[in-house]
Design a protein around this motif. Structure first.
Motif, PDB file in Angstrom:
ATOM      1  N   LYS A 192      29.216  -6.616   9.368  1.00 31.93           N
ATOM      2  CA  LYS A 192      28.098  -6.466  10.301  1.00 31.93           C
ATOM      3  C   LYS A 192      28.455  -6.015  11.705  1.00 31.93           C
ATOM      4  O   LYS A 192      27.758  -5.191  12.285  1.00 31.93           O
ATOM      5  CB  LYS A 192      27.331  -7.795  10.371  1.00 31.93           C
ATOM      6  CG  LYS A 192      26.701  -8.092   9.023  1.00 31.93           C
ATOM      7  CD  LYS A 192      25.860  -9.320   8.999  1.00 31.93           C
ATOM      8  CE  LYS A 192      25.154  -9.420   7.642  1.00 31.93           C
ATOM      9  NZ  LYS A 192      24.516 -10.717   7.468  1.00 31.93           N
TER      10      LYS A 192
ATOM     11  N   TYR B  27      20.517  -5.429   9.439  1.00 33.50           N
ATOM     12  CA  TYR B  27      20.884  -6.769   9.900  1.00 33.50           C
ATOM     13  C   TYR B  27      20.889  -6.918  11.426  1.00 33.50           C
ATOM     14  O   TYR B  27      21.216  -7.971  11.954  1.00 33.50           O
ATOM     15  CB  TYR B  27      22.262  -7.164   9.352  1.00 33.50           C
ATOM     16  CG  TYR B  27      23.342  -6.187   9.746  1.00 33.50           C
ATOM     17  CD1 TYR B  27      23.929  -6.233  10.995  1.00 33.50           C
ATOM     18  CD2 TYR B  27      23.760  -5.205   8.852  1.00 33.50           C
ATOM     19  CE1 TYR B  27      24.898  -5.336  11.371  1.00 33.50           C
ATOM     20  CE2 TYR B  27      24.734  -4.292   9.210  1.00 33.50           C
ATOM     21  CZ  TYR B  27      25.306  -4.373  10.471  1.00 33.50           C
ATOM     22  OH  TYR B  27      26.251  -3.474  10.832  1.00 33.50           O
TER      23      TYR B  27
ATOM     24  N   GLU C   6      19.036  -9.771  12.905  1.00 34.20           N
ATOM     25  CA  GLU C   6      19.644 -11.062  12.584  1.00 34.20           C
ATOM     26  C   GLU C   6      20.742 -11.392  13.605  1.00 34.20           C
ATOM     27  O   GLU C   6      20.889 -12.527  14.052  1.00 34.20           O
ATOM     28  CB  GLU C   6      20.215 -10.960  11.164  1.00 34.20           C
ATOM     29  CG  GLU C   6      21.012 -12.137  10.692  1.00 34.20           C
ATOM     30  CD  GLU C   6      21.838 -11.754   9.470  1.00 34.20           C
ATOM     31  OE1 GLU C   6      22.943 -12.278   9.336  1.00 34.20           O
ATOM     32  OE2 GLU C   6      21.379 -10.896   8.656  1.00 34.20           O
TER      33      GLU C   6
END
Lengths: 323, 178
Positions: free
Chosen positions: A67, A128, A131
């Motif tokens: 990520k 993502y 997030e």
């Protein structure tokens, strides 16, 4: 005027005109091309590792690779593409690349792969990014449709990862094949340059992931991967040098620029020692339990990767077919 | 139909008239050349030999420049003449890097790549390229090498000749009589 020295004979231009752009050497491609090749290889490597981590369902174990590091990619690719366009003679016509597909020209299919990978890298990060940064709310930027895009990207993330595996390998290897396709520049014209640039790109990507790693476990894993990649890269460089010494006169002369000429100090000092051997030793020491700040080998590898591109682009343009 | 040039290195005196004629005819920007003269010296005095060659794009049969061009701007027309389409060229330089003869350059104003065209505008009118037409020693010949009766064919049939860097695999179409 510097004459070419060709085994006992010498050649002099006597056009009677001043032709500084033709004589004695053509160096057309400069730093932006090296920067682009570096950023292209780096981005390809990061996306490759990120896709692999996603596919083996280890995203929580390797958060930096899955990520954090890929956030760099859309920026790196954008800077790389800008550098590439900046180096064109006729930049406002660069869209012409997309009016044709020429499989014989690596630059053509490289441009097409970039056209696919760049938006994919943005979609990949979008799956993502909220997030990681909950403050991002698309409605604040008056772009609520991005939620829909994000939803689709999340839904098809596995297919994206599967597509990224071959695409990133092609992108990474293309940065080398772009140069090796030029038969007129003997220092580029070898079959090992594609794999060598791919391995070097993967190694710089592993170094970036080490910088972004969120746990000691992840850092150790990517140190191990990086050690393997550096060893392969050193092996390929030795292979390259041996291949040239076993070659014909113009190959030997081309290699002289690196081995016994203008770029020798840069090649051995900055690339081989500082960019490969020192980080390799530091990473091995770290695995053996010594306290080594990981940032040092990682940064050295990144600088080494850029130096390698600069070296090959500049030195390659000094090599020519002798006649 | 295959255009080719034959240049007699034994008759060339290296006056550079071909270079000036080309620059005038084709408006070549200052500091650049589509053709140039090379003096190749072999040995040292008194055992010395000099070869003078008027060099330019070799209008190859196997064209690395056309192969590496990403936009198909570099192309081959009828008669084997290699040209650059200025409307397609983005100035990336792939063709410049791929040319073993360094015969191409990036035009400082246009940004696109420029090179010898065999003076295609003159050839279509039935005239010789500018460089050939001005040569004071008549050491340059231009014509159809597929035609066995053309002057160029006859010359390379009887005289000893060489081409430049044939090992590059480009099948160059400028023949130097030696």
């Amino acid at each position: 005027m510097i004459p070419f020295q060709i085994s006992g004979s010498e050649e002099v231009f006597i056009s009677g005109r001043n032709i500084p752009h033709i004589d004695p050497h053509l160096t057309l491609w400069e730093f932006p091309i090296s920067l682009y090749l570096f950023l292209g290889g780096l981005s390809a490597g990061i996306l490759f590792f990120s896709a692999v981590v996603h596919l083996i369902n280890k995203e929580d174990e390797f958060k930096g690779a899955a990520k954090w590091a890929p956030i760099v990619v859309p920026f790196a690719l954008s800077i790389g593409l800008l550098a590439l366009v900046y180096d064109l003679g006729n930049p406002f016509y660069s869209w012409r690349l997309y009016t044709t597909i020429r499989l014989e020209s690596p630059m053509s299919w490289g441009a097409w792969v970039l056209l696919i990978v760049t938006p994919l890298s943005i979609l990949w990060v979008m799956t993502y990014i909220r997030e990681l940064f909950p403050v991002i709310k698309y409605e604040n930027y008056k772009m609520p449709f991005l939620y829909k895009v994000e939803e689709l990207a999340v839904k098809y993330k596995k297919y994206m990862a599967l597509a990224l595996l071959p695409l990133t390998i092609i992108l990474g290897i293309y940065t080398g094949i772009l140069l090796s396709a030029f038969n007129a520049r003997p220092l580029w014209n070898n079959a090992i340059l594609g794999p060598l640039f791919l391995v070097s790109g993967l190694s710089t990507a592993a170094a970036t992931i080490i910088l972004f790693a969120k746990s000691h476990h992840e850092r150790q894993w990517f140190s191990k991967i990086d050690i393997l990649l550096i060893v392969i890269e050193i092996g390929l460089i030795i292979h390259l040098i041996m291949g040239y010494y076993a070659g014909n006169e113009m190959q030997i002369e081309a290699l002289d620029v690196l081995m016994n000429g203008e770029f020798t100090t840069m090649f051995f000092g900055l690339l081989v020692v500082l960019g490969l051997l020192v980080p390799l030793i530091l990473e091995v020491f770290e695995l053996a339990g010594f306290k080594v700040p990981v940032i040092i080998p990682a940064i050295l590898i990144l600088i080494g990767g850029l130096i390698f591109r600069i070296l090959m682009v500049e030195a390659g343009q000094l090599s020519r077919i002798l006649y | 139909m295959r255009y080719a040039m034959v240049i007699d290195t034994l008759k060339c005196v290296g006056c550079s008239d071909c270079v000036v004629a080309c620059q005038t005819e084709n408006d070549v920007p200052h500091g650049y050349c589509r053709d140039w003269v090379t003096e190749s010296v072999i040995g040292t005095y008194p055992e010395v030999e000099i070869e003078l060659r008027s060099e330019r794009c070799n209008h190859c049969d196997n064209t690395p420049c056309v192969r590496t061009c990403p936009t198909a701007a570099s192309h081959v027309i009828e008669g084997g003449i290699v040209l650059v389409d200025r409307d397609l060229c983005i100035g990336c330089g792939a063709c410049i890097e791929s040319c073993p003869y360094d015969a191409r350059y990036r035009h400082p104003e246009w940004g696109t790549v420029d090179k010898c065209t065999f003076c295609v505008h003159r050839v279509h009118k039935g005239q010789d390229p500018a460089c050939v037409s001005v040569c004071p020693t008549n050491c340059m010949y231009f014509g159809d090498i597929d035609d066995a009766n053309s002057e160029v064919s006859k010359l390379i049939a009887v005289r000893k000749y060489k081409t430049l860097a044939p090992e590059a695999g480009t099948k160059p179409q400028i023949y130097y009589l030696i």
